[in-house]
Scaffold this active site. Sequence first.
Site, PDB file in Angstrom:
ATOM      1  N   GLY A  51       0.816  -1.217   0.000  1.00  0.00           N
ATOM      2  CA  GLY A  51       0.000   0.000   0.000  1.00  0.00           C
ATOM      3  C   GLY A  51       0.846   1.261   0.000  1.00  0.00           C
ATOM      4  N   LYS A  52       2.166   1.096   0.006  1.00  0.00           N
ATOM      5  CA  LYS A  52       3.023   2.294   0.065  1.00  0.00           C
ATOM      6  C   LYS A  52       3.182   2.908  -1.335  1.00  0.00           C
ATOM      7  CE  LYS A  52       5.285   0.844   4.254  1.00  0.00           C
ATOM      8  NZ  LYS A  52       5.455   1.780   5.348  1.00  0.00           N
ATOM      9  N   HIS A 105       7.194  -8.561   3.148  1.00  0.00           N
ATOM     10  CA  HIS A 105       7.391  -7.237   2.541  1.00  0.00           C
ATOM     11  C   HIS A 105       8.483  -7.244   1.458  1.00  0.00           C
ATOM     12  CE1 HIS A 105       4.845  -6.206   5.802  1.00  0.00           C
ATOM     13  NE2 HIS A 105       5.767  -5.946   6.709  1.00  0.00           N
ATOM     14  N   GLN A 145      10.628   4.890   2.092  1.00  0.00           N
ATOM     15  CA  GLN A 145      10.409   5.728   3.270  1.00  0.00           C
ATOM     16  C   GLN A 145      11.707   5.954   4.012  1.00  0.00           C
ATOM     17  OE1 GLN A 145       7.653   3.071   5.212  1.00  0.00           O
ATOM     18  NE2 GLN A 145       9.211   2.260   6.545  1.00  0.00           N
TER      19      GLN A 145
HETATM   20  C1  BG6 Z   1       5.564  -4.976  10.239  1.00  0.00           C
HETATM   21  C2  BG6 Z   1       6.547  -5.707  11.092  1.00  0.00           C
HETATM   22  O1  BG6 Z   1       5.015  -5.838   9.282  1.00  0.00           O
HETATM   23  O2  BG6 Z   1       6.201  -3.897   9.586  1.00  0.00           O
HETATM   24  C3  BG6 Z   1       7.192  -4.777  12.099  1.00  0.00           C
HETATM   25  O3  BG6 Z   1       5.877  -6.755  11.776  1.00  0.00           O
HETATM   26  C4  BG6 Z   1       7.774  -3.563  11.382  1.00  0.00           C
HETATM   27  O4  BG6 Z   1       8.202  -5.456  12.823  1.00  0.00           O
HETATM   28  C5  BG6 Z   1       6.727  -2.939  10.478  1.00  0.00           C
HETATM   29  O5  BG6 Z   1       8.196  -2.643  12.363  1.00  0.00           O
HETATM   30  C6  BG6 Z   1       7.307  -1.814   9.649  1.00  0.00           C
HETATM   31  O6  BG6 Z   1       6.290  -1.116   8.991  1.00  0.00           O
HETATM   32  P1  BG6 Z   1       6.527   0.375   8.503  1.00  0.00           P
HETATM   33  O7  BG6 Z   1       5.343   0.671   7.658  1.00  0.00           O
HETATM   34  O8  BG6 Z   1       6.613   1.211   9.734  1.00  0.00           O
HETATM   35  O9  BG6 Z   1       7.816   0.370   7.750  1.00  0.00           O
END
Ligand code: BG6
Length: 485
Positions: free
Chosen positions: A182-183, A241, A375
Site C-alpha cells: 500500500g506504500k 514485505h 520511506q
Molecule cells: C511490520 C513488522 O510488518 O512492519 C514490524 O511486523 C515492522 O516489525 C513494520 O516494524 C514496519 O512497517 P513500517 O510501515 O513502519 O515500515
Amino acid sequence: KFETPHVFVVFGASGDLAKKKIFPTLWWLFRDHLLPNNTMFVGYARSNMTIEQLRASFEKNCKVRDEEKSLFEEFIKKCSYIQGQYDKAAGFVALKTFIDEFQKVSNNQPVNRLYYLAVPPSVFEAISTQLAANNKDNGDSWTRLIIEKPFGYDLDSSTKLSKHLSSLFKEDQIYRIDHYLGKEMVQNLMVLRFGNRILGPSWNRDNIASVMISFKEDFGTMGRGGYFDKSGIIRDVMQNHLMQILTLVAMEKPASLKAEDIRDEKVKVLKAIRPIELKDIVVGQYVANPEMNDTDAKLGYLDDEGVPKDSVTPTYALGVFNVHNERWEGVPFFLRCGKALNERKAEVRIQFKEVNGDIYPPGDLKRSELVMRVQPNEAVYMKIMTKKPGMGFGVEETELDLTYNNRYKDVRLPDAYERLLLEVFMGSQINFVRTDELEYAWKIITPILKELEEKKVKPVQYKFGSRGPTEADELMKKHGFVFTG
Ligand code: BG6
C-alpha cells in the site's frame, strides 16, 4: 433514495492494531468522503466495552482537527460494538441480527460485508469458521475477509491455514494484507518499469548488476521482544514485505492491469527463485550500545523482556537470492532487513553494470544506480555520471532527483492502510497476496529457516545504532555489489 449499505467489522477491536491503525484509518477515509455513504463500523471483541470506551481507545490516534470535530461525532454515530467470543456462535448471531436490522433500515437493500481480522493468528480459524456459518451474504451482496500476517509460521502451517480459508471463502473474497503493497513507492514500481521506455529495455541481466531491497529500522524490539522472538526478522519482514517488492521488480509485464494478470506474473517470479543456503545469508542480532545517548540503545535484544537469554532469533538478515529465468539469471537480489540500525529507511536500489568500452580514466566512472526510496521522504532518484560543471573536462557523479516533498508539495501521500482498505471496498485485489503467492514465498523461505533453527546458527552480533554486521557487506561485495558511497 438509499445507497447500498456496507458494514465494516473489526474483530479484535480492543487490540493494538485496531486502535492504532484500523479505526483511525476508517475515520480518515470517512473524513475524506471516500467511503460509501451508508457504511456502519462495528467493533467486535471479547471484552465488555461500551461504545464510549471503544471511542476512547482510538480517538487520540485519529488526529481530529478542530474543524473536523462535528464530522468525527458523525463517524462515532456510525460505530457500534458487539461483545462476543471468537469460537462461539452467540456473538456472531448478534452480529447477524445487527446486519439484518441495518438491512431493514436501508430500505431492505442487501448489505455488503467487510470483515477485518485484527486478531492473533491463533483465532483466525475460529472466527472465519463462525463467519462462514453465520454472517455470509445471501448471494445478493458481497462478503470480503481481510487478514494480516502472520499467515502461518512455515510452509506447512501456512498451507493449513490457506486450505481452511479456501474451504470457507473464495479467493476473490480473501484479502491478505501486506501493508508494504500500500506504500506509494511500492505502487509506483510498476509504473516506473512499464511506463518508461527509457527503463524497460535495460531492465535485465545485460544491464543490471544487482538489485538491493532493504528495510532498516533505527529502533529495537522495544518490549515486543517476546512476540518478535517467535518469528524473527526473516518471517517478520523478509518473507513478506521484501519478497513482495522483489516480485514487483522482477516480474514480466502483465497482460493487463487486472489483479489476476499481475498476480500471475508475481507467482512466476517466486516459482523461479530457489531456496537459499547458509552460504547465501548473514544473520545478526543487536547488542547494547552504551556509547549511544539513547536509553533504548542501552538494551540489547537479549535484554528485552520475554526474550530467552540464549535466543538465536535474528533481528537482522541479508539474503542473496537469484531469479532463475532468462531475464535475471546471475543477477543477485539482496534482501536486507534489520532492527536497531543506524537509520530508518526502506528502499529499492538497482545498480547498473559498468559501461562497455570505457574511455575515461580508469576508476572515474561509477556505476549508475536507480533508487526508489520507499520511506521516509519518498523519492525516485538516479545516480548518474555527468561532466563536472565548469572549465574542466572531468566527470563526476550526480543525481537526477525526484523527491516527492519538493515536486509534489501539495499532495498528501495517504498511509498504506488508507489505500489498502479503500481497495477492499472497491474490490481490487491487485495489492493483496493471493494464496499461491503466499505458498511460493514460503517455499523459498522455509528451508533456510529450518536450517537456521535446527542448527541453532548463532547470529553475528552488531551494535544498536550501527550499519549491521560487516559480514553482510562482505557477502554483498562477494556477489559483485559496489558500495558507491
Ligand atoms: C511490520 C513488522 O510488518 O512492519 C514490524 O511486523 C515492522 O516489525 C513494520 O516494524 C514496519 O512497517 P513500517 O510501515 O513502519 O515500515
